[in-house]
Design a protein around this motif. Sequence first.
Motif, PDB file in Angstrom:
ATOM      1  N   LYS A  14       0.930  -1.575   0.089  1.00  0.00           N
ATOM      2  CA  LYS A  14      -0.005  -0.306  -0.105  1.00  0.00           C
ATOM      3  C   LYS A  14       0.797   1.065   0.244  1.00  0.00           C
ATOM      4  O   LYS A  14       0.678   2.296  -0.857  1.00  0.00           O
ATOM      5  CB  LYS A  14      -0.525   0.016   1.347  1.00  0.00           C
ATOM      6  N   GLN A  24      -6.561   2.267  -8.525  1.00  0.00           N
ATOM      7  CA  GLN A  24      -6.478   1.371  -8.254  1.00  0.00           C
ATOM      8  C   GLN A  24      -7.064   0.047  -8.888  1.00  0.00           C
ATOM      9  O   GLN A  24      -6.759  -1.585  -9.555  1.00  0.00           O
ATOM     10  CB  GLN A  24      -7.820   1.150  -6.329  1.00  0.00           C
ATOM     11  N   GLY A  39      -7.980  -3.962  -2.815  1.00  0.00           N
ATOM     12  CA  GLY A  39      -8.343  -3.659  -0.941  1.00  0.00           C
ATOM     13  C   GLY A  39      -7.672  -4.804  -0.254  1.00  0.00           C
ATOM     14  O   GLY A  39      -7.398  -4.868   0.302  1.00  0.00           O
ATOM     15  N   ASN A  43      -4.592  -4.902   2.380  1.00  0.00           N
ATOM     16  CA  ASN A  43      -4.957  -5.140   3.886  1.00  0.00           C
ATOM     17  C   ASN A  43      -4.104  -6.983   4.097  1.00  0.00           C
ATOM     18  O   ASN A  43      -4.128  -6.867   5.642  1.00  0.00           O
ATOM     19  CB  ASN A  43      -6.688  -5.306   4.529  1.00  0.00           C
TER      20      ASN A  43
END
Length: 87
Positions: A14, A24, A39, A43
């Motif tokens: 990230k 993205q 995402g 994460n």
Amino acid sequence: MEQIPAIHIGEEIKSRFDKSGLTQKEFGARIGMPQANVGRVFNGESIGTQRLVAVSRALNFNFFELYCTTESHKVHTEGDYSPASDS
């Protein structure tokens, strides 16, 4: 045996992504993943080798180096990680 450093690879990805200027959607296309799932990469505390190769190429950074702590394993971290062309 040397311990593998504790790295949150998603946070590292990230951080590089934020500096890349990519959207993205563009990033997802480069790593073969729908934008809606990007995402999960950010994460994730771990990532598969093939995906990390794709991420390294997309962000032009060798993320594998983060796991190597000795000088004998030192490799460059900036460069062209795209597949070699035959031309």
